[in-house]
Write an enzyme that holds these catalytic residues in place. Structure first.
Site, mmCIF file in Angstrom:
data_model
loop_
_atom_site.group_PDB
_atom_site.id
_atom_site.type_symbol
_atom_site.label_atom_id
_atom_site.label_comp_id
_atom_site.label_asym_id
_atom_site.label_seq_id
_atom_site.Cartn_x
_atom_site.Cartn_y
_atom_site.Cartn_z
ATOM 1 N N SER A 1 0.761 -1.183 -0.094
ATOM 2 C CA SER A 1 0.062 -0.197 0.033
ATOM 3 C C SER A 1 0.969 1.361 -0.001
ATOM 4 O O SER A 1 0.436 2.330 -0.177
ATOM 5 C CB SER A 1 -1.040 -0.001 1.163
ATOM 6 N N SER A 7 -6.031 3.212 4.400
ATOM 7 C CA SER A 7 -5.481 2.246 3.359
ATOM 8 C C SER A 7 -6.920 1.559 2.564
ATOM 9 O O SER A 7 -6.795 0.322 2.600
ATOM 10 C CB SER A 7 -4.552 1.282 3.867
ATOM 11 N N LYS A 22 0.071 3.647 -2.681
ATOM 12 C CA LYS A 22 -0.865 4.763 -2.559
ATOM 13 C C LYS A 22 -0.319 6.092 -2.424
ATOM 14 O O LYS A 22 -1.007 7.109 -2.537
ATOM 15 C CB LYS A 22 -1.934 4.369 -1.262
#
Length: 484
Positions: A74, A321, A77
């Site tokens: 993640s 997230s 991101k």
């Protein structure tokens, strides 16, 4: 030497931390970091990429295989958020439109009603309620035609290319549609929240509630309320290509219960079902059917709903997230820039935008916006470079504010770091994006050091036997960095 202010934001308060001189690493900082990376048993056979920079001028303070391409999980991101803020702007909102090809006569809409989604991942049941109220205020009590859901703002590919089949029923693997709905203000679009609580009596089935309250999903309750000394063992299984969810197992009679978010099959119809429910609750009768289709070009807009701003959406997106937000933003960038809301076009737009921050995109492999793919590859040095570059952007305060804050227990502040790094030297001083997929743990962001200066770091741990142990290693590394 250039002077730069790094803004650290907690909640609604901002403190400016002056960077009056380059951060000079203590002589033993590299030694301590090297010792941990080389001697940590849980890193044996694994790969660690670490890049640390001076926030004031971007100079590298420490590097350990920082140029090696690794799976970011993640931490991907960070790239998606920066590109979306740059392409769309921090004030960008998503629209949802009500349109019709008919006319209103004597409290009756003669024709079809179209619910056209344009990517909003924040639509709640209460938003559909407000739309229904708006129609009622216009004097509409009956619709002779169909209720048509239009999700053609994006393409019809629901899953990113490398999503594991085992993630199909999960909220973090939910289908992506231009028309969808969320159960709560965490905005896990395309999912329902299921809460299981024990009955008051042993041997009885547990009590199950669904948010939003809908019959779009069918629950098969195979649970049992167990003794107070029994184990809590619940399983949730949604049948493939269906919205039948089987819940089985036991809950002790004294248990507080369990919550589970489950991704639905066909989020467009999910949103349509919720809106039709709202129409019914407002006394508006639908004579036709619920179906999906395309809004005719000559249709008239009856009502437009706007989402929260992108700067506000970033909070649940980054702190919690949210994979769905990431993939939606990729498709939205593709739609806005190229006219096609697809992963293919969106990722090309994202790659082009990242070059504006000095990112060498030839070193990247981008397969999605969330990092759920095991094919994504990013060097730690490129992530730390990005975190330096975005400090110059007008939207940087919103970007920084969206990052989880170490040790802060409030969910929308600490996010995925709320239960980590609670010691005095790091609590509230680390603003960073976490990342976890099988065998991978990552952490990249900003840390205020003991001297009051700010360092930028990217830690990427790959090929771990136990990814949960990667978090402990990251926390140790951050503690060492923060102490210098």
């Amino acid at each position: 030497m250039k002077r730069l202010n790094s803004i650290i934001i907690i909640g609604f308060f901002a403190t400016v931390l002056p960077q009056t001189q380059p951060v000079l690493a203590a002589d033993n900082l590299p030694q301590q970091l090297n010792q941990l990376l080389n001697e940590e048993p849980d890193l044996q056979g694994a790969i660690a990429g670490v890049s640390i920079r001076n926030a004031a001028n971007g100079e590298i303070v420490y590097d350990h295989m920082g140029e090696i391409r690794l799976r970011p999980a993640s931490n991907m991101k960070l790239l998606t958020a920066a590109a979306a803020l740059s392409v769309l702007g921090q004030d960008y909102t998503f629209k949802t439109e009500l349109l019709t090809d008919g006319e209103v006569k004597k409290k009756t809409l003669l024709g079809d009603l179209y619910l056209k989604g344009k990517g909003d991942p924040t639509l709640l049941k209460e938003d559909f309620d407000k739309m229904a109220v708006e129609l009622k205020t216009m004097g509409i009590h009956k619709i002779t035609g169909n209720l048509v859901g239009d999700d053609t703002w994006y393409d019809d590919i629901r899953y990113s290319v490398d999503l594991p089949w085992s993630d199909e029923q999960t909220y973090y693997g939910a289908q992506i549609s231009a028309l969808t709905a969320s159960p709560t203000e965490d905005y896990d679009s395309g999912s329902v929240l299921i809460e299981v609580k024990p009955s008051n009596h042993e041997g009885e089935k547990a009590d199950i509630t669904i948010t939003p309250n809908t019959d779009f999903v069918k629950i098969i309750n195979q649970t049992e309320t167990g003794t107070k000394d029994g184990k809590k063992e619940l399983t949730f299984e949604r049948e493939h290509a269906k919205n039948t969810i089987r819940i089985s197992g036991t809950l002790p009679v004294t248990s507080t219960g369990q919550k589970e978010w489950i991704g639905v099959w066909e989020p467009t119809r999910y949103a349509l079902t919720l809106f039709n429910q709202s129409l019914t609750e407002q006394g508006i009768q639908l004579m036709g059917k619920i179906k999906t289709g395309t809004t005719p070009a000559d249709s008239k807009i009856v009502h437009t709903h706007s989402s929260i701003k992108l700067s506000e959406l970033l909070v649940p997106f980054m702190k919690l997230s949210n994979n769905g937000h990431a993939e939606t933003l990729v498709k939205e960038m593709g739609k806005v820039v190229t006219g096609e809301g697809s992963w293919e076009k969106g990722l090309k737009v994202m790659e082009a935008e990242l070059t504006k921050f000095g990112i060498n995109t030839e070193t990247l492999v981008l397969r999605d916006g969330s990092g759920i793919s095991h094919v994504n590859l990013v060097p730690a040095a490129q992530l730390s470079h990005l975190l330096v570059a975005v400090q110059q952007q007008i939207w940087f305060p919103a970007f920084l504010h969206s990052l989880p804050v170490a040790g802060e227990s409030e969910k929308k502040v600490g996010g995925t770091l709320r239960s980590r790094m609670k010691s005095q030297n790091v609590k509230g001083k680390v603003f960073a994006k976490t990342g976890t997929i099988s065998t991978v743990s990552t952490l990249s962001g900003y840390v205020q050091t003991k001297s009051g200066q700010t360092l930028i770091f990217s830690i990427m741990l790959n090929n771990l036997i136990d990814d949960s142990k990667g978090k402990k290693i990251e926390d140790k590394l951050i503690s060492i960095i923060a102490s210098h």
